[in-house]
Enzyme design. Structure first.
Site, PDB file in Angstrom:
ATOM      1  N   THR B 143       0.830  -1.205   0.000  1.00 29.35           N
ATOM      2  CA  THR B 143       0.000   0.000   0.000  1.00 29.35           C
ATOM      3  C   THR B 143       0.870   1.263   0.000  1.00 29.35           C
ATOM      4  O   THR B 143       1.745   1.401   0.855  1.00 29.35           O
ATOM      5  CB  THR B 143      -0.889   0.005   1.257  1.00 29.35           C
ATOM      6  N   GLU B 144       0.627   2.145  -0.938  1.00 27.57           N
ATOM      7  CA  GLU B 144       1.339   3.434  -1.038  1.00 27.57           C
ATOM      8  C   GLU B 144       2.854   3.243  -1.124  1.00 27.57           C
ATOM      9  O   GLU B 144       3.614   4.126  -0.736  1.00 27.57           O
ATOM     10  CB  GLU B 144       0.983   4.349   0.152  1.00 27.57           C
ATOM     11  N   LEU B 145       3.273   2.097  -1.611  1.00 31.24           N
ATOM     12  CA  LEU B 145       4.699   1.733  -1.727  1.00 31.24           C
ATOM     13  C   LEU B 145       5.438   1.823  -0.384  1.00 31.24           C
ATOM     14  O   LEU B 145       6.625   2.117  -0.333  1.00 31.24           O
ATOM     15  CB  LEU B 145       5.403   2.582  -2.793  1.00 31.24           C
TER      16      LEU B 145
END
Lengths: 430, 427
Positions: B143-145
């Site tokens: 998630t979101e890197l």
């Protein structure tokens, strides 16, 4: 730059936001080096409300020695009270209306038709006229470039002085009759406001909300109305919040208890909160024509023991009220700006404000609600009382945000408006 | 050799409805608003972009390749509100030129709060991708890197993954270039693909910015920048939100025309090609290891967690949510478990971000709440109700214990409420 300013209340003897605004603005203008002659009414008779007390010049300047360098105060005997709405005195008014005199050279420059008002103290309208007459006398011995009148009671004076001196007039709208009286507008007051706005070279509104009212209800061209937001004085402390020792949570209402301020919505929400949380007290600090009705209402709702009425609070007591508060609520039905909300933020208090307020336009770190939406108002009150992280985030961010509003910025905007109208006036002369 | 590696993030959260402290229903989500936004984005972005991608894949006869990471929460919404989008994604999958990446089903921050939950969501997402698109993800993006050194061991433990995608943040790369394949400092099996944020953001953020000195950005200009990589790197990792096309950059900015011409321009150079993330990590060996002791993400200029964990409200909401984990599990109630998982979507916490709130920036634009405070209040009201439902469900699961309890109370006749409960248990 020199300004002839007409006001009607000034700290420490104030009853509402107007005095606070005049003080903050004047002090900042003083710092900018603008020469101000501030004309204030002085009470001949102590008003019955007890909260508003006006001082003579000597007394006045004695109360704030050395605070101002460019500001001089001149007082006029009068009984002006900005928010008085005592019972009518029809006879008195008729007398005064017939006695309405023309100023100095026999011409009445401002055409006010006085209809007999139903709900304003008869004394007030006559005082407005007398204040105008005397202001022209004071003005005759003063040098200035612009006339600046704060709210309706000083508009006729502003018009008279402007007419007499050929200097441009600026009227500063801190509130309108529509804010104070809702749909039951007093025609005489409305007429004075309208005439003043139209006679002015520029109108200063304290918010876009107020600007809209001015454009919509008073027929003033939008280009003539400038918005200058109010601000708050920063004394630097307040970063650390030390909650006082107390058993109950405190929700604070601070302001005049009048229709405009929405006290009944506050109580309705309080009732809903109390259905969910028990250890909370609602403090209503202020005075006003709905005070008795509000007390009765609280009793009839069965929450009389949870709602405390303090009456009007001054200086230190206001500080103490803010210090105690876990939440400040401003449920105003119509609030041109709402300085008290900024003050609460400035004192580290989380704020819930009505969306029908000017301050809601510019503040982001506060909770907002439609004044009529009792459910949502209670929902948000409960959230603040129940959730410390919400309280803390609002406190911290609100405090920082309040610091973005400085009277210096407001004063600079006002100075710019002065420049414009002075240039305009010069253009006309040429 | 410069291989262009496209990965598009495709996600929409399950937004909450207005839920006050006085609400008691268990319908937390705003189906109406979610449907409306889903259809709007489908029409402005997903459908036209999917069609464009199909067109480009056919036109370049398999030489144009891309990858997607689609969240489970969005796939569910597409099935319900815009099934035609799902059909076009399936068509894309069938071309063989499109790779689907693995992530958490609920686009959650589980990695930071519960390893067990994190793993379960990754597995659930993998099953869904297999079912819908017929392929099993081999590259993982969090998630979101979000990434730090503790991620690779978990991904290794799950198995089946060859690489992880994350941000090529300056402070982790130092002098290194994002245009190579790397490996995590603590894993020998996994590789790392790092986002080239300059080139990615040229498309995702700066494309329509008229103050940017390279505006207007044309396909041949961008291809020129890609060509420059030849000789000093192998891959150009262009990672961005899929909504860049048509939603963040509106159609009238020319974003679709740009994309339509980009593959052709890039392929003009004989040394360039397109690779999916799996192909890229297979083709190139890792040149060095990357050490990330502190957590990074691809958000804002800080590239850290402050967009989701930047204030007390966010920390509190997340802590309270994951504190419920064991109780939620004890209920064995699918409705409760699913609701709890839907509440984990990172967007709920992003809405509470006060970081740039006063400046009215991007955080505000993607926020359906009036303020971060409203977002927190709403979320916590829902969470309170979920907590209450857990208690109820757990009580229901233990009727015997409860009966014993209430029998004692009946004897002493001192608790009518419990009597009533006892009655309802039996009937």
């Amino acid at each position: 730059m020199r300004t002839f300013m007409l006001g009607w209340e000034f700290p420490p003897f104030i009853s509402g936001g107007l005095g606070t605004a005049c003080y903050g603005l004047t002090k900042a203008m003083d710092k900018l080096g603008i020469k101000v002659t501030f004309v204030l009414p002085r009470a001949d008779i102590t008003p019955p409300v007890g909260s508003v007390k006006m001082l003579g010049t000597e007394e006045f300047e004695a109360t704030m020695p050395g605070r101002f360098t460019n500001v001089r105060f001149r007082t006029i005997s009068s009984t002006l009270r900005p928010y008085a709405t005592a019972s009518s005195h029809r006879e008195q008014i008729s007398n005064l209306a017939s006695k309405q005199k023309t100023v100095q050279n026999g011409v009445n420059p401002f055409n006010i038709s006085i209809s007999i008002p139903d709900n304003y103290d008869g004394d007030m309208l006559s005082s407005v006229i007398r204040y105008a007459e005397k202001a022209t006398c004071v003005a005759a011995s003063e040098n200035f470039d612009v006339v600046h009148a704060h709210d309706w009671m000083t508009y006729p004076a502003g018009e008279a002085v402007s007419w007499q001196s050929h200097k441009p007039l600026i009227v500063h709208v801190h509130s309108t009759e529509f804010d104070r009286s809702g749909e039951h507008v007093n025609q005489a007051v409305y007429d004075i406001e309208r005439t003043g706005m139209h006679a002015a070279a520029k109108v200063i509104a304290v918010s876009n909300l107020t600007k809209e009212t001015i454009v919509k209800h008073y027929g003033v061209p939008p280009a003539k109305v400038e918005v200058v937001y109010n601000a708050v004085e920063h004394n630097g402390d307040g970063v650390c919040h030390i909650p006082p020792e107390k058993k109950d949570k405190i929700v604070l209402f601070l302001g005049r208890i009048t229709m405009q301020k929405g006290p009944e919505y506050f109580l309705a929400a309080a009732k809903k909160v109390l259905d969910e949380i028990d250890n909370v007290k609602f403090v209503m600090a202020g005075d006003g024509d709905m005070m008795h009705r509000t007390i009765e209402l609280a009793a009839s709702m069965g929450i009389g023991n949870k709602v405390l009425f303090t009456g009007f609070l001054n200086g230190e007591d206001v500080d103490r009220a803010y210090k105690m508060a876990d939440l400040y609520v401003m449920p105003s039905v119509s609030e041109p700006f709402g300085i008290s909300s900024l003050e609460a933020m400035n004192r580290n208090v989380p704020v819930l404000m009505s969306k029908q307020s000017g301050v809601a336009e510019v503040v982001t770190h506060a909770l907002k609600v439609d004044f009529w939406d009792i459910n949502e108002m209670a929902n948000k009150m409960i959230a603040v009382l129940k959730r410390p992280p919400l309280q803390k985030t609002l406190r911290t961010n609100g405090f920082h945000e309040a610091h973005k509003f400085t009277w210096e910025d407001s004063a600079k905007k006002v100075a710019k408006i002065y420049d414009e109208v002075i240039d305009q006036a010069k253009g006309k002369e040429d | 050799m410069a291989s262009v590696c496209f990965y598009f993030q495709v996600h929409q959260p399950n937004r909450l409805r207005h839920y006050t402290v006085f609400d008691h229903g268990d319908n937390y989500f705003d189906d109406h608003k979610n449907a409306e936004i889903c259809r709007k984005v489908a029409n402005k972005c997903y459908l036209p972009t999917n069609r464009l991608m199909l067109e480009l894949i056919h036109k370049h006869r398999g030489k144009f390749k891309i990858s997607y990471s689609i969240t489970g929460v969005l796939l569910e919404q597409l099935e319900k509100f815009a099934p035609e989008v799902l059909t076009t994604f399936k068509q894309l999958a069938d071309t063989g030129c499109v790779e689907f990446l693995g992530e958490t089903y609920y686009h959650s921050l589980g990695f930071l709060y519960s390893k067990e939950e994190f793993i379960e969501q990754i597995k659930a997402h993998r099953r869904t991708i297999k079912r819908l698109f017929g392929q099993t993800p081999r590259v993982f993006r969090n998630t979101e890197l979000i990434y730090n050194n503790s991620l690779p061991p978990i991904i290794e433990q799950i198995g089946g993954f060859d690489a992880i995608i994350t941000e090529g943040a300056d402070h982790i790369l130092g002098y290194k270039s994002p245009n190579f394949v790397y490996r995590p400092v603590n894993s020998t099996r996994l590789k790392l693909l790092l986002k080239n944020y300059r080139l990615s953001d040229d498309i995702a953020f700066r494309f329509s910015n008229r103050d940017w000195r390279d505006w207007p950005l044309t396909a041949d200009k961008f291809a020129g920048w890609i060509n420059n990589i030849n000789g000093c790197g192998y891959v150009a990792n262009l990672f961005m939100d899929y909504e860049t096309f048509g939603e963040h950059q509106w159609e009238d900015t020319g974003i679709f025309e740009f994309m339509r011409h980009l593959p052709g321009e890039i392929l003009k150079h004989p040394d360039n090609d397109f690779k999916t993330p799996s192909e890229a990590v297979k083709a190139y060996s890792a040149v060095d290891s990357i050490n990330v002791p502190h957590t990074i993400s691809w958000a804002d200029i800080e590239r850290d967690l402050s967009a989701w964990r930047g204030n007390d409200m966010q920390e509190n909401a997340l802590a309270e949510l994951y504190r419920l984990k064991d109780r939620v599990g004890q209920t064995d109630d699918d409705g409760i478990i699913t609701d709890w998982r839907n509440l984990q979507t990172s967007d709920h916490f992003y809405y509470m971000c006060t970081k740039y709130f006063s400046d009215g920036d991007v955080h505000k634009y993607f926020n359906h709440y009036d303020s971060p405070y409203d977002a927190y209040i709403n979320f916590m009201n829902v969470l309170d109700n979920l907590d209450y439902r857990c208690s109820e469900a757990i009580l229901k699961k233990q009727p015997r214990m409860y009966e014993l309890d209430t029998k004692r109370n009946v004897k002493t006749r001192n608790d009518t409420v419990t009597n009533r409960l006892c009655f309802s248990e039996r009937t």
